[in-house]
Design an enzyme around this catalytic site. Structure first.
Site, PDB file in Angstrom:
ATOM      1  N   ARG A  60       0.835  -1.215   0.000  1.00 32.99           N
ATOM      2  CA  ARG A  60       0.000   0.000   0.000  1.00 32.99           C
ATOM      3  C   ARG A  60       0.863   1.256   0.000  1.00 32.99           C
ATOM      4  O   ARG A  60       0.526   2.261  -0.641  1.00 32.99           O
ATOM      5  CB  ARG A  60      -0.915  -0.017   1.227  1.00 32.99           C
ATOM      6  CG  ARG A  60      -1.887   1.161   1.303  1.00 32.99           C
ATOM      7  CD  ARG A  60      -2.910   0.945   2.412  1.00 32.99           C
ATOM      8  NE  ARG A  60      -3.885   2.030   2.456  1.00 32.99           N
ATOM      9  CZ  ARG A  60      -3.961   2.922   3.433  1.00 32.99           C
ATOM     10  NH1 ARG A  60      -3.116   2.852   4.467  1.00 32.99           N
ATOM     11  NH2 ARG A  60      -4.871   3.879   3.416  1.00 32.99           N
ATOM     12  N   HIS A  64       0.506   4.323  -2.641  1.00 32.74           N
ATOM     13  CA  HIS A  64       0.260   5.702  -2.219  1.00 32.74           C
ATOM     14  C   HIS A  64       1.409   6.626  -2.606  1.00 32.74           C
ATOM     15  O   HIS A  64       1.214   7.840  -2.713  1.00 32.74           O
ATOM     16  CB  HIS A  64       0.002   5.752  -0.714  1.00 32.74           C
ATOM     17  CG  HIS A  64      -1.386   5.347  -0.336  1.00 32.74           C
ATOM     18  ND1 HIS A  64      -2.191   6.088   0.505  1.00 32.74           N
ATOM     19  CD2 HIS A  64      -2.132   4.267  -0.707  1.00 32.74           C
ATOM     20  CE1 HIS A  64      -3.366   5.488   0.636  1.00 32.74           C
ATOM     21  NE2 HIS A  64      -3.345   4.377  -0.087  1.00 32.74           N
ATOM     22  N   ASP A  65       2.579   6.067  -2.830  1.00 35.48           N
ATOM     23  CA  ASP A  65       3.687   6.868  -3.326  1.00 35.48           C
ATOM     24  C   ASP A  65       3.483   7.184  -4.803  1.00 35.48           C
ATOM     25  O   ASP A  65       3.526   8.345  -5.220  1.00 35.48           O
ATOM     26  CB  ASP A  65       5.013   6.132  -3.120  1.00 35.48           C
ATOM     27  CG  ASP A  65       6.206   6.922  -3.642  1.00 35.48           C
ATOM     28  OD1 ASP A  65       6.223   8.156  -3.469  1.00 35.48           O
ATOM     29  OD2 ASP A  65       7.125   6.313  -4.221  1.00 35.48           O
ATOM     30  N   ASN A  87      -3.929   9.087   4.198  1.00 33.29           N
ATOM     31  CA  ASN A  87      -2.735   8.457   4.772  1.00 33.29           C
ATOM     32  C   ASN A  87      -2.661   8.521   6.293  1.00 33.29           C
ATOM     33  O   ASN A  87      -2.117   7.615   6.928  1.00 33.29           O
ATOM     34  CB  ASN A  87      -1.468   9.116   4.208  1.00 33.29           C
ATOM     35  CG  ASN A  87      -1.326   8.931   2.707  1.00 33.29           C
ATOM     36  OD1 ASN A  87      -1.844   7.970   2.149  1.00 33.29           O
ATOM     37  ND2 ASN A  87      -0.635   9.848   2.052  1.00 33.29           N
ATOM     38  N   HIS A 221      -6.061  -6.199  -2.232  1.00 37.47           N
ATOM     39  CA  HIS A 221      -6.856  -6.329  -1.013  1.00 37.47           C
ATOM     40  C   HIS A 221      -7.101  -7.789  -0.633  1.00 37.47           C
ATOM     41  O   HIS A 221      -7.850  -8.067   0.303  1.00 37.47           O
ATOM     42  CB  HIS A 221      -8.198  -5.600  -1.177  1.00 37.47           C
ATOM     43  CG  HIS A 221      -8.070  -4.112  -1.118  1.00 37.47           C
ATOM     44  ND1 HIS A 221      -9.136  -3.252  -1.266  1.00 37.47           N
ATOM     45  CD2 HIS A 221      -6.981  -3.312  -0.922  1.00 37.47           C
ATOM     46  CE1 HIS A 221      -8.722  -2.000  -1.177  1.00 37.47           C
ATOM     47  NE2 HIS A 221      -7.415  -2.008  -0.973  1.00 37.47           N
ATOM     48  N   ASP A 267     -10.002  -9.654   2.977  1.00 35.72           N
ATOM     49  CA  ASP A 267     -10.286 -10.944   2.352  1.00 35.72           C
ATOM     50  C   ASP A 267     -10.810 -11.853   3.458  1.00 35.72           C
ATOM     51  O   ASP A 267     -10.102 -12.142   4.425  1.00 35.72           O
ATOM     52  CB  ASP A 267      -9.000 -11.492   1.738  1.00 35.72           C
ATOM     53  CG  ASP A 267      -9.125 -12.895   1.155  1.00 35.72           C
ATOM     54  OD1 ASP A 267     -10.040 -13.640   1.551  1.00 35.72           O
ATOM     55  OD2 ASP A 267      -8.278 -13.256   0.326  1.00 35.72           O
ATOM     56  N   ASP A 275      -3.803 -14.497  -2.958  1.00 42.50           N
ATOM     57  CA  ASP A 275      -4.493 -15.352  -3.929  1.00 42.50           C
ATOM     58  C   ASP A 275      -5.633 -14.567  -4.563  1.00 42.50           C
ATOM     59  O   ASP A 275      -5.678 -13.345  -4.452  1.00 42.50           O
ATOM     60  CB  ASP A 275      -4.987 -16.642  -3.251  1.00 42.50           C
ATOM     61  CG  ASP A 275      -5.889 -16.368  -2.038  1.00 42.50           C
ATOM     62  OD1 ASP A 275      -6.438 -15.246  -1.943  1.00 42.50           O
ATOM     63  OD2 ASP A 275      -6.042 -17.264  -1.194  1.00 42.50           O
TER      64      ASP A 275
END
Length: 348
Positions: A60, A64-65, A87, A221, A267, A275
């Site tokens: 993440r 976000h960078d 953030n 995610h 998940d 996966d």
């Protein structure tokens, strides 16, 4: 006229990204710092082993960078982007990156950029996320079965470790670090948990990423957790496209007020394994955030979700392709920017 201008802007953006990415190379440090990639991988593997959430956090951090003025490690600078709405209080992993940077600096002074460390760490995080079955079984098996299981597990892991963790990809290198950050862009360019499908598509298209890239990158995610504040409205009547039993289970740890930082896995099936289960959750209306479930909601992305849910290889291929494309968003190269000595501050 406005549409034509937008198309021209997008063509220019893609052309600039292509030109910049052409300056990147996976062998960039082969001579100047040959041990860099091994050092990064070792540190990331250790970090994920001690904290299973760290794999998702580092992934993440890279996202976000790159979405804010390009993949230039601006998000690692103390304050500024770190305090932006998307953030603040949720980005993690800064200490891991700082630790890796210190190790690399000890052997290759001012050679490897923080932007490259973050890009490689994101890849290594995906690969490092392994099934927790060994750890889960460790306490329940007797000595003889545990011994046999350990032999089988280790041999299988040595033979097919990519399948047990996530897919790998070759990371082009040669990015340099920014000398500034932009909290305003972080607030405007990072899609939020309440984003619609159209808003997600627009945010990704702005960075040169298409709809398939967007759905594939959302598959990150499949690991990690989200804070109650990011899905509260969804489970308290804000959305109708949510499995009722699933919503009820989430409400047990996410009250209508308070508990903003309480966590839930993104998940529901295999939260610590990289996966395609994220997509099967969407088929069952078990997307944790609004921006997850909009990918499967009787709209244009439904077929892509179905494909990824039924075909793990299709997801892996699309994800790795999209990660390489995202890592090529407006990198600083050549004499641009600098190679920071410390990732959290610009050189004095």
């Amino acid at each position: 006229m406005a549409a034509s201008a937008s198309c021209i802007s997008l063509v220019v953006l893609v052309a600039l990204a292509t030109a910049a990415s052409a300056q990147l190379s996976p062998t960039f440090y082969s001579v100047s710092c040959p041990g860099a990639l091994a050092a990064i991988k070792s540190a990331v593997t250790a970090a994920v082993s001690s904290d299973p959430r760290m794999g998702a956090s580092l992934l993440r951090l890279h996202f976000h960078d790159c979405f804010v003025q390009g993949c230039d490690a601006s998000v690692l600078l103390s304050g500024n982007e770190q305090n932006a709405g998307p953030n603040a209080g949720s980005l993690r992993g800064f200490g891991v990156i700082d630790g890796i940077k210190a190790q690399v600096e000890a052997v290759c002074k001012q050679t490897v950029s923080c932007a490259d460390i973050l890009a490689v760490a994101a890849r290594d995080s995906v690969v490092a996320v392994r099934s927790s079955s060994y750890e889960d079984l460790h306490g329940s098996l007797d000595a003889r079965l545990l011994f046999l299981y350990t032999i089988i597990y280790n041999r299988l892991f040595a033979f097919c470790h990519v399948q047990l963790g996530g897919p790998s990809w070759t990371v082009p290198l040669g990015r340099r670090d920014s000398t500034g950050a932009n909290a305003g862009l972080a607030n405007s360019d990072l899609p939020g948990p309440g984003s619609s499908r159209a808003q997600l598509e627009a945010a990704f298209l702005k960075k040169g990423l298409d709809t398939v890239d967007m759905v594939a990158l959302s598959g990150a995610h499949t690991i990690g957790q989200a804070q109650c504040s990011s899905f509260r409205s969804r489970i308290y009547g804000g959305d109708t496209n949510i499995n009722a039993a699933y919503a009820a289970s989430l409400r047990a740890n996410c009250p209508q007020s308070g508990g903003n930082g309480n966590l839930a896995p993104l998940d529901t099936t295999t939260p610590n394994v990289f996966d395609n289960a994220y997509y099967t959750d969407l088929l069952s209306q078990k997307g944790l955030m609004h921006s997850d479930q909009v990918l499967f909601n009787g709209d244009t992305t439904d077929n892509t979700v179905r494909n990824f849910a039924s075909n793990p290889a299709a997801f892996s291929n699309a994800f790795t392709t999209a990660m390489i494309k995202m890592g090529n968003i407006a990198p600083l190269t050549g004499a641009q920017g600098q190679i920071r000595l410390s990732c959290s501050k610009v050189n004095s």
